[in-house]
Design a protein around this motif. Structure first.
Motif, short mmCIF file in Angstrom:
data_model
loop_
_atom_site.label_atom_id
_atom_site.label_comp_id
_atom_site.label_asym_id
_atom_site.label_seq_id
_atom_site.Cartn_x
_atom_site.Cartn_y
_atom_site.Cartn_z
N UNK A 30 0.83 -1.20 0.00
CA UNK A 30 0.00 0.00 0.00
C UNK A 30 0.86 1.26 0.00
N UNK A 31 1.98 1.22 0.70
CA UNK A 31 2.88 2.37 0.85
C UNK A 31 2.11 3.61 1.31
N UNK A 32 1.64 3.60 2.57
CA UNK A 32 0.81 4.71 3.04
C UNK A 32 1.56 6.04 3.17
N UNK A 33 2.88 6.00 3.17
CA UNK A 33 3.67 7.22 3.30
C UNK A 33 4.68 7.29 2.17
N UNK A 34 5.06 8.51 1.84
CA UNK A 34 6.06 8.69 0.79
C UNK A 34 7.42 8.15 1.22
N UNK A 35 7.71 8.31 2.49
CA UNK A 35 8.99 7.86 3.03
C UNK A 35 8.74 6.95 4.23
N UNK A 36 9.68 6.09 4.48
CA UNK A 36 9.72 5.26 5.69
C UNK A 36 8.60 4.23 5.80
N UNK A 37 7.99 3.86 4.70
CA UNK A 37 6.99 2.79 4.76
C UNK A 37 7.64 1.46 5.12
N UNK A 38 8.85 1.23 4.64
CA UNK A 38 9.55 -0.01 4.99
C UNK A 38 9.80 -0.11 6.49
N UNK A 39 10.25 0.99 7.08
CA UNK A 39 10.50 1.00 8.52
C UNK A 39 9.22 0.79 9.30
N UNK A 40 8.14 1.43 8.84
CA UNK A 40 6.85 1.25 9.49
C UNK A 40 6.40 -0.20 9.39
N UNK A 41 6.61 -0.81 8.25
CA UNK A 41 6.22 -2.21 8.07
C UNK A 41 6.96 -3.11 9.06
#
Length: 160
Positions: A30-41
């Protein structure tokens, strides 16, 4: 979109490892953010594991290695999942990562325990040799015998 993920995580009866893998994949898809989606995941996956089964132990799992070491492999698996619409490919891979991280964590714990045992053993030997040196230096006024604990106990036993 994220509400459906959080609802799934709360209500699903799947094992926590599967839910963590699904959460990781979903957030990266989904990539809810432009940045740091990997870290959030990764943080969400750790949170799922921490709240469902592993507790504080999941803090020590090095999932962050996924960001640096496994980028190409993950992108290939993501493409395969999207082609076949079957998340099983990623869940299997996620369990391989969990397994290798578990093995690495157990190795670290074993090394720490071994180091502690070595320190205790060598430390006690050092203490014993220093105590022996002190005992040799302690001279009893009555007859020149040492006054270590064993000698005192032996004298008291003989007196009884």
């Amino acid at each position: 979109m994220m509400d459906s993920l959080f609802s799934f995580l709360k209500t699903s009866n799947l094992p926590s490892g599967v839910k963590a893998g699904i959460a990781y994949y979903y957030i990266n898809y989904v990539r809810p953010f432009d940045k740091f989606s990997d870290e959030l995941a990764i943080l969400i996956a750790k949170s799922v594991l921490g709240h469902d089964s592993l507790g504080e132990l999941c803090i020590y799992f090095p999932f962050e290695s996924l960001l640096s070491n496994e980028i190409e492999t993950i992108s290939k698996i993501f493409n395969e999942v999207q082609k076949n619409t079957d998340l099983t490919y990623f869940v299997n891979y996620f369990f391989q990562i969990l397994s290798s991280n578990s093995d690495a964590l157990l190795d670290i714990i074993a090394m720490i325990n071994a180091d502690e045992i070595k320190q205790d053993y060598y430390h006690s030997d050092d203490e014993n040799s220093s105590n022996d040196d002190e005992n040799e230096e302690n001279i009893d006024e009555n007859g020149g015998e040492s006054t270590n604990n064993q000698t005192v106990l032996t004298k008291r036993k003989d007196e009884l």
